[in-house]
Structures are given as C-alpha cells and as structure tokens.
Design a protein around this motif. Structure first.
Motif, PDB file in Angstrom:
ATOM      1  N   PRO A 488       0.820  -1.216   0.000  1.00  0.00           N
ATOM      2  CA  PRO A 488       0.000   0.000   0.000  1.00  0.00           C
ATOM      3  C   PRO A 488       0.853   1.265   0.000  1.00  0.00           C
ATOM      4  CG  PRO A 488       0.017  -0.986   2.177  1.00  0.00           C
ATOM      5  CD  PRO A 488       0.713  -1.959   1.272  1.00  0.00           C
ATOM      6  N   SER A 492      -3.642   4.861   0.249  1.00  0.00           N
ATOM      7  CA  SER A 492      -4.428   3.624   0.145  1.00  0.00           C
ATOM      8  C   SER A 492      -5.488   3.586   1.240  1.00  0.00           C
ATOM      9  CB  SER A 492      -3.518   2.402   0.268  1.00  0.00           C
ATOM     10  OG  SER A 492      -2.588   2.354  -0.785  1.00  0.00           O
ATOM     11  N   ASP A 496      -6.898  -1.773   2.948  1.00  0.00           N
ATOM     12  CA  ASP A 496      -5.738  -2.314   2.234  1.00  0.00           C
ATOM     13  C   ASP A 496      -4.508  -2.331   3.130  1.00  0.00           C
ATOM     14  OD1 ASP A 496      -7.451  -2.471   0.137  1.00  0.00           O
ATOM     15  OD2 ASP A 496      -6.595  -0.795  -1.005  1.00  0.00           O
TER      16      ASP A 496
END
Length: 758
Positions: A488, A492, A496
């Motif tokens: 990530p 993000s 995630d």
C-alpha cells in the motif's frame, strides 16, 4: 428471521445490552398476558360451541322425528334437510375439536413451556449477574498488599464471569428462539383454524373463495418460515456452541479500540471511578471515548457525563500510589480523574486508547505544512503545562534520533513521510494510521508508542537506532517480488493497509521460508566454548567475544543472509573453537548466538522465523539469549529481548538469572534495567546466594544501592500508609542510573580485580 440480540453484544454486558434485555422482557410479558387472555376466550368459545352443537343435535333429532312423522309427505323434503344439517353439526363438532387442538392446546403449550423456559433462563441470568456484580466489587476492593485476598477475589471473579458469560449466552439464545417460535406457533394455530373454518362453512363457499388465494399464500409463507427458522436455529446453536467453547471469562477478547468506528466511539467499557467528594467512594460506570472526549454514563438512555472536554488538553499516566490495583489517572489543566480497570491488560488498553485519541486529536488539528520538528515543538508546548516538559523533551529527542536512521523517514508499511509513531519491539517507525492497525494486532505482535507524546527511556532510543525500517523490511518483505500482493501507499484505504500489515507481521507471508537445515537440533557445545565457560567461573575473567560491528558493517547493509552473517562473525574464533556449521542453526539457536554478538537484525530475523525468545541451550548450562546479552553488557540487546517477551527471571542450570549475571559481572546499567522490568532480587542460585549478597561480596556500591533501594521500595509499598513514600526517590535514582548507563557507561565501570564471583 431477524436476530433479536447478538451474542457478541451480550459478552460486553453494556447498558445498551441491558436496555435491549428490558425491552425483550417487556415484550415477552405482554405476549404472555395476551396469550393467556386469548386462551381463556378460546375456552369460553369452545364451551359455547359444545353447547351449540348439543342443542343442534337435539334440533336435528327433532327434525328426524318430524321427518318420520311426515315421511309420507313428499313435499316436505325434511330428510334431505336433515342430512344436510347432520353434516353441518358433524362439521361443527370437528371444528370445535380442531380449534381445541390448533389454537388452545398449541398456545397454552407455548405459554406453559416456552415462556416458562424463558423465565427460568432469565432467573439464572439475573442470579449470575448479581453474583458477577458482587465478585467485581470484591475484586476491586481487594487490597494490593494482601496477596491471598487478591488471589481469592480474582478466582471468585474468574468463576463468576465464566458463569455469567455462559448464562448470558444461553439467555440470548433463548430470546432469539422464543422470538422465532412465537411467529411460527401463532401463525400455525391461525392457519389450522382457518382450514377448519373452511371445511365447516362449505355452504358459504362463495365467501370463502375470496380467502382461498390468501390462505394458500399464508400456507406457503408458513412453510418457508418453518424452513428458515429451522435453518437459522441450527446456525444459532452452532455459533452458540462455538462461542461457548471459547474461554470468555477474561475481558481481553472484548477490548476493542476502533479509531474509525462509524458511530464515533473509539473505545468503551466499564471502569471504576473515584468520586471527588470527601468520602472518595468508587463507582462502576460505562466509559467511552468519543468526539475527542472522555465520557461516562450509568444507564444507556441517560445523558453522558463529560470527564474531559478536549483530549488535547490532558495526559494519562498509571497511578501506583493507590491501594487499589490497575489504577490510572487522566489529568487535565482543571482537574484529574482517577480510574480503575478490572485487569492490568485492560488498564494498559485504556491508557493506550487515551494516548491514541490524544494523538488523533492533535493530528486532526495539525497543519499539513508543519515539519516533524515543528510538530514536536507544538506538542511539547502543550505538554509542558501538564507534565513538566520531561516527557515531551524525551519525545523530541526520540523523534530526532530515530528519524535520522536511514529508511525511518517514511512509514515502514505504507511509505508516508515524517512518521511520528514507532513499534518498539520491531524497531520501526509508523504513521498514525498504520500505528492504529499495529495496536489492533496485540502487544504480542507489535508494541506501539508515540515518538512525540510518550516518554522514551534511553535504552529504548538506543534499541530503535540499532534496527530501523530498512533492516526490518529486508526480513519481513524478503519475498515481496515473488508475490502478487501490492504494497500500500500513503493514500491507500485503511482496509488495504490492514490487510497488508496482517499478512506481513501476523501471517508472515513475505519472509524467506525456513529450510530444512534450519530445523536442526540444538547446538553442541564445543571444547573451546566449554573451556571458556570454565574460565568464566574464575574471579576476574570474562568470556572472549567478538566486538560488536559498527553500523557500516551491520547485516542490513551487507545483503548477506543470517547464516552468512553469523559465519563471518565467527571467523575470528576458528582457532579457538571446533568447526561448527552455523548454516543449520534453527531460529532459537540463531537468536542465542546473535544475542551474544549483538547482531540486532539477525536477532530480529530469528524472531521472525519463530525463535523462542526464552530458548534454552542445554549444552551451555541452560542459558538463554537474555543471559547471553547480559554477559556482554549489551543494554540495547537486553531491552530488545525483553520487549519481545523474554523472561527476566529465567535462570540457568546453576540457578542464576540475568540479574545474577549482571551483578557478578558488575554491569550496573543492566542491573537497573532488569530491576525496572521486575527481576527478582531475592532469587538464590545453587550456592544459596542472591544478587544482593553477590553485590555485597563484590563491593559494588552502585549495584548494592540499586538492589537495596528496590527491596526497600517494595517493602514500603506493602505497608499500609507508606505507598507514596519512597516512590519519587526510587524512580529518580533509577532514572539517573539509566541515563548514565546509556550515555556515560564508563562511569559505571569497575576494576575486574574487584569482582568476586561466588
């Protein structure tokens, strides 16, 4: 079917759950009253129906007699009418019997069986709830100094909580079951009654035709409801059984810190609160952290009472001066609030939650243009008014030194610049979002601390400077190129980032797999190592170890794997030791060897591959990695092992723990560290000597002072009325020794001739 109450909610036993219970009990009581009334009305109707049928039979007999009398008169047609009326009377009798079976008996059975079972389970729930409340009060009132009372109260609380959780789960199950059954039973009774009425009113077929489609629809719905109810009941029973198998007697499972909770409540649970009046009474209240405020309430529907208006203006600290256990204090400029948790884990969880909420409050108000140094200064200015500036100064120093390590200028997991949080057992820096995710993993995976808001001991700063994001990512992201999972970035979504962090540190998907050679049995003790161990027992001698490498030669900058690093580290001892293949070391042995050489990345690599931090080398007097680190006077290595769960009191085969070895070798800084981490200064070795006796024999005034102050402080704390006395001096002395051990260790050195090893 909609589940009335959730099993997870009942484990919290919150005011919200209690309010829902009251609503359900009110509904069941009202349902019972209405059903009993309906059953009585049904009995009256049945009695009237039987009377009607009896008179109808008499009427039909009269018609039959009339028919016999008029049998010769073909125009009367009494016989056909009589047959029709006999059929109607028979249908009426069948209607009464059907009503008896379908309505009265079923509803009466539901009231006598299901509702009675519900009341019985409710009584058991209320009884266990009262027992738990009593046990909680007794546990909270147990004095710190009376261990037997504490143990009795804790055991009673454990049993009471286990029984309460079991009864609560059974009660919620019964609530959901009765909610399901009342629909099916009442609907079934009504459907059966309608079918009997349809058979009875054959002559009124025209009027019943309008209800035919509706009757079929209800029949289909009833069939589907029965199927759904059976399926959901089976699922609930399976979930109920699965949860009941878990050990839910502790509150650790329901401690839930959720910074992104949709309702704005990041933490909630029960705490004891000491009143500010003259009586100083303690009351149990439901506390929650929401909207950057700390509030509490007694009942679910009452208006919450605000303890702290703005979390940015407060700080939190443990309170060991109280006679009650697990206390901590939330301090604001206008007042302070003394709180008590049910366990040490809950105490740490609440303190961490308050600290994280304080950090989040600052983060929301912080300008994006501020540099890390400016952010540290702004936080320090607000903290000086509360805690004298010492905590904030150590935070600024930690921020400067830790972020200066190459790779630490960005978050270890998502790459966000200028991270001001850290995981002290992993040795990495984190942004505030990733730090919240790390905290949710549990302290056995990651211990999170703020670089600006928390106090930092010198040994912790040294430890953070020995590792860093680059070294740890070489271990935990070694196979990242082989896996399709994408790392990530700062923008993000949180989901995630959380998935990545769990895969990286919990599931360890990206580390190099351990080869079969890494599962070899423990190391054999070489002859040279046995000779050194024998020499070590002589006064004035210490084991010969290779000096710690400089940062430029640390393994994280060489690109070598741990086995190659260890092999290179031992090359200088080839003349002194038998040939030993280190490439086959299993993680425990690798941790043991690297602890003596102070190779922090290799130690971290061994732990990542599952090394037991308390691994015992039976071939070398059952020593542990912590004892190895203590023998070479590595303050940072000992701190690293302790932060990762090393047992500070685990002794070797001759009964000597890390504190014994540090005392024998005159490592004053380590003695100070071990005492702060709870080392037992009364533990005796096979020579029946404890660390105090060894320090006195060695004429080490510093260590004797530390050991005696620790002993005196504990004795004074155990005496009623002297809990406050000695605490400040104790902490001041240990703080001075810690600073000296980290920054001026030469001041703590002694001549080897002064060391007397028993």
């Amino acid at each position: 079917m909609t589940v009335k109450l959730d099993f997870e909610e009942c484990l919290k036993d919150s005011p919200r759950f209690r309010a829902a219970i009251e609503d359900v009990e009110g509904d069941v009581n009202e349902l019972e009253t209405r059903l009993e009334k309906l059953v009585k009305q049904c009995n009256s109707m049945l009695e009237a129906g039987r009377t009607y049928c009896q008179h109808s039979k008499s009427f039909v007999n009269g018609l039959r007699e009339l028919g016999h009398h008029c049998s010769e008169d073909k125009t009367m047609g009494v016989s056909r009418i009589n047959t029709h009326l006999e059929t109607l009377v028979s249908l009426g009798i069948e209607l009464i019997e059907a009503t008896q079976k379908s309505v009265r008996m079923k509803l009466q059975s539901f009231v006598k069986d299901d509702v009675k079972r519900f009341k019985d389970v409710r009584k058991e729930f209320e009884r266990s709830s009262e027992t738990l409340e009593t046990a909680l009060g007794r546990n909270a009132q147990a004095p710190r100094g009376k261990q037997h009372e504490v143990e009795e109260a804790s055991l009673a609380l454990l049993n009471a909580r286990r029984i309460f959780r079991s009864e609560a789960l059974d009660y919620v199950l019964q609530i959901n079951v009765i909610e399901s059954r009342k629909k099916t039973e009442i609907l079934m009774a009504m459907l059966s009654l309608m079918e009997a009425q349809a058979l009875f009113f054959q002559q009124g077929h025209q009027s019943l035709t309008e209800l035919e489609e509706y009757r079929r629809q209800l029949s289909d719905e009833h069939t589907q409801l029965v199927l759904n109810s059976a399926r959901e009941k089976r699922d609930m029973e399976q979930r109920h059984a699965a949860i009941k198998k878990k050990d839910v007697s502790y509150d650790d499972l329901i401690m839930d810190f959720s910074p992104d909770a949709p309702n704005g409540i990041v933490m909630e649970g029960y705490l004891y609160k000491r009143a500010s009046n003259a009586f100083k009474t303690w009351s149990r209240r439901w506390f929650s952290i929401q909207k950057n405020q700390l509030v509490y309430q007694k009942k679910y529907k009452e208006q919450p009472t605000v303890v702290v208006e703005d979390l940015r203006l407060c700080t939190v600290k443990p309170c060991a001066e109280q006679d009650r256990r697990f206390c901590f204090e939330v301090v604001s400029p206008s007042k302070s609030c003394l709180l008590q948790a049910d366990s040490e884990r809950q105490q740490q969880g609440w303190m961490s939650a308050v600290q994280n909420s304080i950090a989040s409050a600052f983060q929301e108000r912080r300008e994006d243009t501020l540099s890390p140094r400016e952010r540290c200064s702004s936080v320090s200015a607000g903290s000086v008014n509360l805690v004298g500036g010492e905590q904030s100064n150590s935070g600024c120093k930690a921020l400067e030194e830790v972020q200066a390590i190459p790779g630490n200028g960005h978050c270890c997991d998502c790459g966000e610049p200028a991270p001001d949080w850290a995981s002290i057992n992993l040795g990495i820096t984190l942004c505030i979002t990733c730090s919240g995710i790390h905290r949710s993993l549990g302290v056995h995976f990651s211990k999170v601390r703020s670089l600006t808001l928390d106090s930092w001991e010198p040994e912790l700063i040294k430890l953070m400077c020995e590792l860093g994001n680059t070294a740890i990512n070489r271990i935990y992201e070694a196979r990242i190129d082989e896996i399709t999972i994408k790392k990530p970035h700062p923008s993000s979504p949180r989901q995630d980032k959380e998935s990545w962090i769990r895969s990286k540190y919990v599931e360890k998907k990206f580390i190099h797999k351990l080869p079969e050679t890494g599962r070899a049995p423990p190391l054999r003790r070489s002859s040279a190592r046995r000779n050194r161990a024998t020499t070590q027992e002589k006064p004035g001698t210490r084991p010969v170890l290779k000096p710690k490498p400089s940062r430029a030669t640390l393994p994280r900058l060489t690109g070598l794997n741990p086995s190659e690093i260890m092999k290179n580290s031992f090359d200088s001892h080839k003349d002194d030791e038998d040939e030993e293949d280190l490439s086959g070391l299993h993680p425990g042995a690798l941790l043991y060897r690297s602890a003596a050489l102070q190779h922090f990345p290799v130690m971290a690599d061994a732990l990542a591959h599952g090394a037991d931090v308390n691994w015992v080398n039976v071939a070398e007097d059952s020593r542990t990695p912590l004892i190895q680190a203590a023998t070479v006077n590595s303050l940072a290595a000992c701190e690293f092992l302790l932060q990762n769960g090393a047992n500070v009191n685990q002794a070797d085969s001759i009964g000597r723990g890390p504190l014994h070895h540090a005392t024998i070798l005159g490592h004053t800084g380590l003695v100070c560290l071990f005492l702060k981490r709870g080392a037992d200064y009364n533990a005796k070795d096979i020579h029946q000597k404890d660390p105090i006796t060894i320090a006195v024999d060695s004429a080490n005034a510093d260590i004797v002072t530390l050991l005696r102050i620790a002993k005196m402080n504990k004795e004074m704390r155990e005496m009623d009325g002297f809990a406050q006395s000695g605490d400040e001096t104790y902490h001041d002395i240990f703080r001075d020794f810690s600073q000296m051990a980290s920054h001026n260790p030469e001041k703590l050195k002694r001549r080897s001739a002064d060391i007397k090893i028993p």
